[in-house]
Design a protein around this motif. Structure first.
Motif, PDB file in Angstrom:
ATOM      1  N   GLN A 134       0.838  -1.197   0.000  1.00 17.66           N
ATOM      2  CA  GLN A 134       0.000   0.000   0.000  1.00 17.66           C
ATOM      3  C   GLN A 134       0.876   1.251   0.000  1.00 17.66           C
ATOM      4  OE1 GLN A 134      -3.230   0.108   2.852  1.00 17.66           O
ATOM      5  NE2 GLN A 134      -3.367  -2.142   2.908  1.00 17.66           N
ATOM      6  N   SER A 135       0.323   2.345  -0.519  1.00 20.46           N
ATOM      7  CA  SER A 135       1.043   3.620  -0.540  1.00 20.46           C
ATOM      8  C   SER A 135       0.112   4.732  -0.064  1.00 20.46           C
ATOM      9  CB  SER A 135       1.554   3.927  -1.951  1.00 20.46           C
ATOM     10  OG  SER A 135       0.467   4.080  -2.853  1.00 20.46           O
ATOM     11  N   ASP A 136       0.693   5.901   0.173  1.00 21.58           N
ATOM     12  CA  ASP A 136      -0.082   7.028   0.693  1.00 21.58           C
ATOM     13  C   ASP A 136       0.458   8.331   0.103  1.00 21.58           C
ATOM     14  OD1 ASP A 136      -1.810   8.605   2.206  1.00 21.58           O
ATOM     15  OD2 ASP A 136      -0.503   8.607   3.973  1.00 21.58           O
ATOM     16  N   PRO A 137       0.348   8.520  -1.221  1.00 19.46           N
ATOM     17  CA  PRO A 137       0.955   9.702  -1.851  1.00 19.46           C
ATOM     18  C   PRO A 137       0.394  11.027  -1.358  1.00 19.46           C
ATOM     19  CG  PRO A 137      -0.438   8.495  -3.401  1.00 19.46           C
ATOM     20  CD  PRO A 137      -0.282   7.622  -2.201  1.00 19.46           C
ATOM     21  N   SER A 138      -0.818  11.038  -0.803  1.00 25.08           N
ATOM     22  CA  SER A 138      -1.387  12.277  -0.259  1.00 25.08           C
ATOM     23  C   SER A 138      -0.968  12.519   1.184  1.00 25.08           C
ATOM     24  CB  SER A 138      -2.914  12.234  -0.339  1.00 25.08           C
ATOM     25  OG  SER A 138      -3.431  11.246   0.538  1.00 25.08           O
ATOM     26  N   LEU A 139      -0.223  11.563   1.766  1.00 24.97           N
ATOM     27  CA  LEU A 139       0.246  11.630   3.159  1.00 24.97           C
ATOM     28  C   LEU A 139      -0.910  11.758   4.143  1.00 24.97           C
ATOM     29  CD1 LEU A 139       3.433  13.899   2.880  1.00 24.97           C
ATOM     30  CD2 LEU A 139       3.213  11.435   2.535  1.00 24.97           C
ATOM     31  N   ALA A 140      -1.996  11.082   3.835  1.00 33.23           N
ATOM     32  CA  ALA A 140      -3.169  11.130   4.711  1.00 33.23           C
ATOM     33  C   ALA A 140      -2.872  10.530   6.079  1.00 33.23           C
ATOM     34  CB  ALA A 140      -4.336  10.392   4.058  1.00 33.23           C
ATOM     35  N   HIS A 141      -1.898   9.627   6.134  1.00 32.47           N
ATOM     36  CA  HIS A 141      -1.579   8.949   7.397  1.00 32.47           C
ATOM     37  C   HIS A 141      -0.328   9.521   8.064  1.00 32.47           C
ATOM     38  CE1 HIS A 141      -4.615   5.815   6.707  1.00 32.47           C
ATOM     39  NE2 HIS A 141      -4.239   5.852   5.438  1.00 32.47           N
ATOM     40  N   PHE A 142       0.161  10.655   7.582  1.00 36.92           N
ATOM     41  CA  PHE A 142       1.373  11.243   8.157  1.00 36.92           C
ATOM     42  C   PHE A 142       1.144  11.595   9.627  1.00 36.92           C
ATOM     43  CE2 PHE A 142       4.070  14.698   9.484  1.00 36.92           C
ATOM     44  CZ  PHE A 142       5.302  14.400   8.943  1.00 36.92           C
ATOM     45  N   SER A 143       2.120  11.236  10.479  1.00 37.12           N
ATOM     46  CA  SER A 143       2.014  11.552  11.907  1.00 37.12           C
ATOM     47  C   SER A 143       3.396  11.511  12.551  1.00 37.12           C
ATOM     48  CB  SER A 143       1.099  10.545  12.612  1.00 37.12           C
ATOM     49  OG  SER A 143       1.137  10.737  14.017  1.00 37.12           O
ATOM     50  N   ILE A 144       3.652  12.457  13.449  1.00 35.24           N
ATOM     51  CA  ILE A 144       4.892  12.426  14.232  1.00 35.24           C
ATOM     52  C   ILE A 144       4.623  11.903  15.650  1.00 35.24           C
ATOM     53  CG2 ILE A 144       5.972  14.299  12.915  1.00 35.24           C
ATOM     54  CD1 ILE A 144       5.349  16.130  15.406  1.00 35.24           C
ATOM     55  N   ASP A 145       3.485  11.214  15.845  1.00 28.37           N
ATOM     56  CA  ASP A 145       3.132  10.744  17.188  1.00 28.37           C
ATOM     57  C   ASP A 145       4.206   9.845  17.789  1.00 28.37           C
ATOM     58  OD1 ASP A 145       0.841  12.207  17.187  1.00 28.37           O
ATOM     59  OD2 ASP A 145      -0.519  10.509  16.830  1.00 28.37           O
ATOM     60  N   ARG A 146       4.891   9.061  16.963  1.00 26.19           N
ATOM     61  CA  ARG A 146       5.963   8.202  17.488  1.00 26.19           C
ATOM     62  C   ARG A 146       7.029   9.037  18.190  1.00 26.19           C
ATOM     63  NH1 ARG A 146       9.907   6.088  18.961  1.00 26.19           N
ATOM     64  NH2 ARG A 146      10.781   4.027  18.516  1.00 26.19           N
ATOM     65  N   ASP A 147       7.358  10.202  17.658  1.00 21.32           N
ATOM     66  CA  ASP A 147       8.374  11.063  18.270  1.00 21.32           C
ATOM     67  C   ASP A 147       7.864  11.771  19.517  1.00 21.32           C
ATOM     68  OD1 ASP A 147       9.934  10.286  16.168  1.00 21.32           O
ATOM     69  OD2 ASP A 147      10.202  12.285  15.313  1.00 21.32           O
ATOM     70  N   ARG A 148       6.533  11.858  19.658  1.00 19.41           N
ATOM     71  CA  ARG A 148       5.980  12.529  20.830  1.00 19.41           C
ATOM     72  C   ARG A 148       6.184  11.717  22.108  1.00 19.41           C
ATOM     73  NH1 ARG A 148       2.708  16.714  18.843  1.00 19.41           N
ATOM     74  NH2 ARG A 148       1.867  16.334  16.753  1.00 19.41           N
ATOM     75  N   GLN A 149       6.508  10.432  21.975  1.00 21.75           N
ATOM     76  CA  GLN A 149       6.643   9.581  23.156  1.00 21.75           C
ATOM     77  C   GLN A 149       7.788  10.041  24.050  1.00 21.75           C
ATOM     78  OE1 GLN A 149       6.749   5.379  22.136  1.00 21.75           O
ATOM     79  NE2 GLN A 149       5.364   5.710  20.408  1.00 21.75           N
ATOM     80  N   TYR A 150       8.979  10.286  23.463  1.00 22.04           N
ATOM     81  CA  TYR A 150      10.100  10.727  24.297  1.00 22.04           C
ATOM     82  C   TYR A 150      11.094  11.627  23.573  1.00 22.04           C
ATOM     83  CZ  TYR A 150      11.667   6.236  22.262  1.00 22.04           C
ATOM     84  OH  TYR A 150      11.928   5.182  21.415  1.00 22.04           O
TER      85      TYR A 150
END
Length: 467
Positions: A134-150
């Motif tokens: 699968q791909s997401d060229p519109s970046l609909a699933h873009f998230s920096i939540d992983r970096d918000r952890q620490y």
């Protein structure tokens, strides 16, 4: 607590005294064995006597590049250790040691991986991972939540300690669906992925800024001529980087109203045909502030060759790791890097991991012998925070050379003798960093405006003079 008697936080060095008497020189010294680390010494006085010794002459009328700062990388591994292996009080202590100019060494730059690198604690990740196929060229699933952890919480704490902290962001790999390999490991950028990757940078910069972490600059790809087999990476040939910067990344930043500096290349001294090719394209060059460069091959003098070819483009040294290979007199090596890089036009000296543990972990692949600026030894409880030679070497510059300082003229002798570099801070104070690379103690004069002072430095020792 740190338990590190070698780092004298409470000495005169830790107080960062103001310079009011132009004849008085504050002195901070470190011995090669780190028996003394950033230790304040009795101040010197300028006078009229010039002793029959080697003389380092400092001339602040001749000025060169402006300095952005000195630092390392808060990799996922470093952030995980600081967050998970230290108590709250220890975490505060570690960050103050690293980023506070009053209580520590005042680091002023960080180079942040965009997603995982070889030094990720738990897993490979990007900001838009998708199921296989699968791909997401519109970046609909873009998230920096992983970096918000620490990661982001620690960056915000660092910024609170040093509000002038500059952050450069670099991907080791974009999301796997953007690549020929379908994975963050191996592969190149698909032609169809140039526009979404440019938008990926825009989304990252805006998301980080919204999270309270402004981004100073970006590089298109970490080490684009190296394709690792066991951690994220991507090859990006010079012509591909030209097309990406010229036709996609530069216009995307411009259209979004973003002013972050684009630093091309981000690879070793011995591969400078690459940035020469990129910056020789006039349209790509209009979007490039300059060149990011690493230390793992070739000579630091490559930076001066690049400066001479492109005098209107800046140079940042963005990665140079220390590790178990630093034999002999290990303090000498990172100090020589600080001196050599800045004497050859670098605006920054950025090492690699900010923190690793006593076993050079955690990491997913790549270097198994790299060291951090601090070591977090969690083999017993409570953990210990141990400053390394890289901490001391960076501190000799970062604690005393302010953001916006300019390198100024000073004569330096050949390797194996006295090596030095000098700066003028925005407040007018002068900073001189001197390494004794010889096998014997050396006495020398410091000359400035027809006044002289003299000092004796042990073999392999380092001193910072400020007046």
């Amino acid at each position: 607590m740190c338990g590190c008697a070698a780092f004298a936080l409470t000495t005169r060095a830790g107080q960062n005294p103001e310079v009011k008497d132009s004849s008085r020189i504050a002195v901070v010294e470190s011995s090669d064995d780190l028996h003394e680390s950033l230790q304040g010494k009795a101040p010197l006085q300028f006078g009229s006597e010039r002793k029959p010794l080697l003389t380092i002459t400092v001339d602040d009328a001749q000025r060169y590049q402006q300095i952005d700062g000195f630092g390392a990388s808060l990799t996922d591994s470093s952030a995980w250790l600081i967050s998970h292996k230290l108590t709250d009080a220890q975490r505060t202590e570690a960050l103050e040691m690293l980023f506070s100019r009053d209580k520590g060494i005042g680091l002023s730059m960080l180079r942040q991986p965009m997603g995982s690198s070889d030094f990720a604690a738990l897993e490979d990740y990007s900001y838009d991972d998708m199921p296989a196929g699968q791909s997401d060229p519109s970046l609909a699933h873009f998230s920096i939540d992983r970096d918000r952890q620490y990661i982001i919480p620690l960056l915000r704490e660092a910024l609170a300690l040093n509000p002038k902290l500059k952050i450069i962001a670099t991907p080791w790999s974009p999301p796997g669906w953007m690549k020929t390999s379908g994975s963050m490991v191996y592969g190149g950028l698909l032609p169809s992925s140039y526009p979404p990757l440019a938008n990926y940078f825009v989304r990252y910069i805006k998301a980080y800024e919204a999270a309270g972490v402004p981004i100073y600059g970006i590089t298109p790809q970490n080490e684009p001529l190296h394709l690792p087999h066991d951690y994220p990476g991507m090859d990006m040939m010079a012509q591909e980087q030209i097309a990406f910067v010229r036709d996609h990344l530069g216009p995307a930043l411009r259209d979004a109203g973003l002013k972050q500096k684009v630093m091309v290349f981000d690879h070793n001294w011995d591969l400078i045909d690459y940035p020469i090719t990129v910056l020789s394209d006039p349209q790509a060059a209009t979007f490039a502030a300059g060149i990011a460069i690493h230390c793992y091959g070739g000579s630091v003098t490559a930076q001066t060759e690049l400066h001479n070819r492109f005098p209107n483009k800046d140079i940042w040294l963005t990665e140079c790791s220390g590790g178990d290979w630093q034999k002999g007199r290990p303090l000498e090596q990172p100090v020589r890097l600080v001196i050599g890089a800045t004497r050859n036009w670098a605006k920054s000296v950025i090492l690699w991991n900010l923190a690793l543990d006593q076993n050079h972990n955690p990491h997913l692949g790549g270097c198994s012998t790299c060291g951090g600026v601090i070591t977090i030894n969690h083999s017993s409880s409570p953990a210990q925070i141990v400053p390394t030679v890289d901490f001391t070497a960076l501190g000799h510059a970062s604690k005393f050379v302010m953001a916006g300082a300019e390198r100024i003229d000073s004569n330096s002798f050949e390797q194996g003798s006295l090596e030095d570099v000098a700066f003028r801070n925005p407040d007018g104070s002068i900073v001189l960093l001197v390494l004794n690379g010889s096998n014997d103690a050396m006495a020398f004069n410091i000359a400035w405006k027809k006044k002289y002072a003299w000092y004796k430095l042990g073999p392999g020792a380092v001193a910072t003079f400020r007046w």
